[in-house]
Design a protein around this motif. Structure first.
Motif, PDB file in Angstrom:
ATOM      1  N   VAL A  27      10.076  14.236   4.270  1.00 47.56           N
ATOM      2  CA  VAL A  27       9.971  12.838   3.849  1.00 47.56           C
ATOM      3  C   VAL A  27       9.695  12.757   2.351  1.00 47.56           C
ATOM      4  O   VAL A  27       8.696  13.283   1.853  1.00 47.56           O
ATOM      5  N   ASP A  28      10.598  12.116   1.625  1.00 46.59           N
ATOM      6  CA  ASP A  28      10.382  11.787   0.223  1.00 46.59           C
ATOM      7  C   ASP A  28      11.288  10.601  -0.114  1.00 46.59           C
ATOM      8  O   ASP A  28      12.104  10.181   0.720  1.00 46.59           O
ATOM      9  N   PRO A  29      11.165  10.008  -1.291  1.00 47.44           N
ATOM     10  CA  PRO A  29      11.979   8.827  -1.598  1.00 47.44           C
ATOM     11  C   PRO A  29      13.478   9.075  -1.500  1.00 47.44           C
ATOM     12  O   PRO A  29      14.229   8.206  -1.030  1.00 47.44           O
ATOM     13  N   MET A  32      14.466   9.325   2.313  1.00 46.52           N
ATOM     14  CA  MET A  32      14.334   8.040   3.002  1.00 46.52           C
ATOM     15  C   MET A  32      15.405   7.057   2.541  1.00 46.52           C
ATOM     16  O   MET A  32      16.050   6.392   3.365  1.00 46.52           O
ATOM     17  N   TYR A  57      12.121  11.129  11.445  1.00 46.12           N
ATOM     18  CA  TYR A  57      11.605  12.072  10.458  1.00 46.12           C
ATOM     19  C   TYR A  57      10.692  13.103  11.108  1.00 46.12           C
ATOM     20  O   TYR A  57      10.043  12.846  12.123  1.00 46.12           O
ATOM     21  N   ILE A  61       4.101  11.075   6.942  1.00 44.45           N
ATOM     22  CA  ILE A  61       4.258  10.352   5.678  1.00 44.45           C
ATOM     23  C   ILE A  61       2.923  10.457   4.956  1.00 44.45           C
ATOM     24  O   ILE A  61       2.036   9.614   5.110  1.00 44.45           O
ATOM     25  N   HIS A  63       2.377  11.782   1.366  1.00 44.32           N
ATOM     26  CA  HIS A  63       2.343  11.599  -0.084  1.00 44.32           C
ATOM     27  C   HIS A  63       2.109  10.128  -0.426  1.00 44.32           C
ATOM     28  O   HIS A  63       2.654   9.230   0.216  1.00 44.32           O
ATOM     29  N   ASN A  66       5.226   8.082  -0.930  1.00 44.73           N
ATOM     30  CA  ASN A  66       5.901   7.781   0.335  1.00 44.73           C
ATOM     31  C   ASN A  66       5.170   6.687   1.100  1.00 44.73           C
ATOM     32  O   ASN A  66       5.794   5.806   1.711  1.00 44.73           O
ATOM     33  N   LYS A  67       3.840   6.743   1.080  1.00 46.83           N
ATOM     34  CA  LYS A  67       3.058   5.712   1.763  1.00 46.83           C
ATOM     35  C   LYS A  67       3.255   4.346   1.120  1.00 46.83           C
ATOM     36  O   LYS A  67       3.287   3.321   1.807  1.00 46.83           O
ATOM     37  N   ASP A  70       6.559   3.134   2.333  1.00 44.23           N
ATOM     38  CA  ASP A  70       6.428   2.830   3.757  1.00 44.23           C
ATOM     39  C   ASP A  70       5.695   1.512   3.973  1.00 44.23           C
ATOM     40  O   ASP A  70       6.132   0.646   4.746  1.00 44.23           O
ATOM     41  N   ASP A 246       0.694  17.132   1.428  1.00 44.86           N
ATOM     42  CA  ASP A 246       1.667  17.006   0.341  1.00 44.86           C
ATOM     43  C   ASP A 246       1.094  17.415  -1.008  1.00 44.86           C
ATOM     44  O   ASP A 246       1.845  17.610  -1.970  1.00 44.86           O
TER      45      ASP A 246
END
Length: 353
Positions: A27-29, A32, A57, A61, A63, A66-67, A70, A246
């Protein structure tokens, strides 16, 4: 652009007989944004409703960036975490920002499927591609760049309700190219295109996110315990909570920028597992091979277009089930440190013995 018939994606999508499941292995930008863009494009090409296309995924989530994404877009209501007992047989599986079915982050699902669609910007594909699959691998700065190019190829623009995906694509390109410092011409063109649809205020939230106190404490811990032999650096951040996992990659990214460093290995203990993050700038080293020789099948790496490589792995020691108690935490860290010194610093022939 690599020689791939982009028109084939439409043929593959329209010939599909099962629903689609798009997998994010890390999961990273970039992953996603690419996953949601591919879901929207599949919906456009197939005429299917979004409910028949799942975005899933592996991992968590964790980092802060990422949060932020999200929470802002409530993504957890639109994508699901993959569980060990999940069955992929009734879906056409798609991979974005990854081209390996043996990725250690997939856990029990490693080597359990053959993807129908793959879009990735890393080397290392590990399966045969048939005529009925669409597989586009191109060594550029970001996977999101490739999704933007696919959308442009099909003259597809997102509906108002899906415009948030443009924001995710923009931050995906921006973050995966080190704030555009390592971006190529295609990355910059794609970034400039999606920025025309992006809210400046939201983009700032993504790119200037805050970091928790725990990250700086872990960075301080890692700097204080780092060892360097030649151009290789080894360090650890001790025992960490799962949501801090992360930090390993973030710290590795920071330490590899130091003068005279070509490789960084950072490890930490999460529950009963040892998690590892590696960054390598020495293009004479095949990091995927280096990782597997030392850490086994649950370790791997990806090569970037410029020769840099990022690796990670997990060693299941089951400390929490038997070995670990309050009185021996320091001893376990000491034992693991000695083992890592041998694996990272010893000459090749000794490391393999």
């Amino acid at each position: 652009m690599s020689k791939v018939n982009l028109d084939k994606l439409k043929t593959v999508v329209q010939s599909a007989e099962k629903p689609f499941k798009i997998l994010i292995t890390g999961v990273d930008p970039d992953s996603m944004g690419s996953a949601f863009a591919l879901a929207a494009l599949i919906e456009f090409l197939s005429g299917e409703v979004a409910g028949s296309i799942q975005v899933c995924y592996f991992g968590a989530i964790g980092h802060r960036q990422n949060k932020t994404i999200d929470n802002l877009y409530n993504l957890e209501s639109m994508m699901m975490m993959v569980t060990d007992d999940e069955d992929f047989d009734n879906y056409h599986v798609c991979l974005v920002d990854s081209c390996t079915v043996a990725d250690s982050r997939m856990g029990k699902h490693r080597n359990s499927f053959v993807p129908l669609i793959v879009v990735d910007h890393h080397r290392g594909i590990d399966f045969e591609v048939g005529d009925d699959q669409f597989c586009w691998i191109d060594e550029i700065g970001a996977c999101a760049t490739m999704l933007v190019e696919l959308m442009q190829h099909y003259k597809f623009e997102l509906d108002e309700s899906d415009r948030f995906i443009y924001n995710m694509l923009a931050i995906g390109i921006y973050s995966d190219t080190d704030s555009l410092n390592s971006a190529g011409a295609r990355d910059r063109e794609a970034f400039n295109y999606v920025r025309g649809f992006v809210s400046e205020a939201e983009f700032v939230k993504f790119s200037q996110y805050t970091l928790p106190e725990s990250y700086y404490m872990n960075l301080y811990y890692a700097i204080g315990r780092r060892e360097q032999v030649g151009s290789k650096v080894l360090t650890n951040i001790g025992y960490i909570d799962p949501e801090e996992g992360d930090d390993l990659a973030m710290i590795a990214n920071q330490l590899v920028r130091k003068d005279g460093v070509s490789m960084v290995v950072v490890w930490g203990i999460v529950g009963g597992k040892v998690r590892i993050s590696v960054r390598n700038l020495d293009i004479s080293i095949s990091l995927p091979k280096w990782m597997k020789e030392r850490f086994g099948d649950r370790a791997g790496a990806k090569m970037a277009p410029d020769g840099r490589a990022e690796g990670g792995g997990t060693i299941d020691m089951e400390f929490d089930k038997f070995w670990l108690c309050d009185d021996n935490k320091a001893e376990i860290i000491g034992i693991m440190t000695k083992k890592f010194r041998t694996l990272v610093f010893e000459p090749e022939k000794e490391a393999k013995s």
